[in-house]
Design an enzyme around this catalytic site. Sequence first.
Site, PDB file in Angstrom:
ATOM      1  N   CYS A  37       0.810  -1.216   0.000  1.00  7.82           N
ATOM      2  CA  CYS A  37       0.000   0.000   0.000  1.00  7.82           C
ATOM      3  C   CYS A  37       0.840   1.262   0.000  1.00  7.82           C
ATOM      4  CB  CYS A  37      -0.949  -0.003   1.191  1.00  7.82           C
ATOM      5  SG  CYS A  37      -0.099  -0.206   2.747  1.00  7.82           S
ATOM      6  N   CYS A 106      -1.560  -3.217   8.581  1.00 10.35           N
ATOM      7  CA  CYS A 106      -1.116  -1.990   9.257  1.00 10.35           C
ATOM      8  C   CYS A 106      -0.567  -2.315  10.649  1.00 10.35           C
ATOM      9  CB  CYS A 106      -2.266  -0.999   9.408  1.00 10.35           C
ATOM     10  SG  CYS A 106      -2.951  -0.465   7.839  1.00 10.35           S
TER      11      CYS A 106
END
Lengths: 136, 181
Positions: A37, A106
């Site tokens: 990402c 994340c």
Amino acid sequence: MAYSEKVIEHYENPRNVGVLDKEDPSVGTGLVGAPACGDVMRLQIRVNDAGVIEDAKFKTFGCGSAIASSSLATEWIKGKSIDEAATVKNSQIAEELNLPPVKIHCSVLAEDAIKSAIEDYKKKRAARLSLEKGPE
Amino acid sequence: MSDPFEILGLEPRFKLDLGALEARHRELSRALHPDRYAGGGAAERRQALSRAIEVNDALRVLKDPVRRAQALLARSGLSLEEGREPQAAPAFLMDVLELREELSVAGRAKDGAAVRRLGESIAARESQVLEALALGLAPLEGRDTAPTEPGALRGVSEKLGELRFFQRLLSEVRAIEDELL
């Protein structure tokens, strides 16, 4: 996709944003990125002689979940010994923040950042100790 | 995943002529248009529709350099699993962090010229990565590729990771530019 309340809270009021002097021998710097990402996370710790993390700072470029994960990570590891801090797991971060499956990476990034900061600190300390001991 | 190069009848290459790609897509889409099958049977109409969907998906894959590279790898039975890319080099991550910092400073200062300059330098670095990828993927191009040794593709996954970071930075540049308009 909706962010959880805890993510929004950390995103709006991130704890411990900032930078520590990475040349300082008591500071360990972790720098990690998520190719999937494009997020980048820098997490730094200041460790005292007793091996306790006195301060932690982060700077993250990424989505709300990445910012919240690193913010929470710095909050959790402050006051912990480096050995305790090394046991923080991404699953705990993901659970605390109610991260949906697509945002689990994340929290993985935050765990990697903690580990990489600790490793950097240990490497520096080992180099310093061998220097202090002097040549055999 | 089916091979998008084959679906569009294109030579498998990383450096694609995007104009030719779009033209080929238009041509196939026209041929598969539902109006042409209005008189046909239900099975025939369904088949044309599913072909049209395949053609659209193939276009989307081939337009994106990251997915195009993955499609080339997949044709040769190689795959880079999502989320298992190697960690980028610290010096590279430092660069990305600094670029993003400069970008957010320029954005906050509403300095459109500085944002544009940063965008240009990021785009230049992205082209370098694309060149490196084209070189790295060359052994997989062409219709009949011999099986490659794993060593021949070393560096491709790292470059793909770098490409994603630059794509992300460039979308940030565009978002800031939109805000400054």
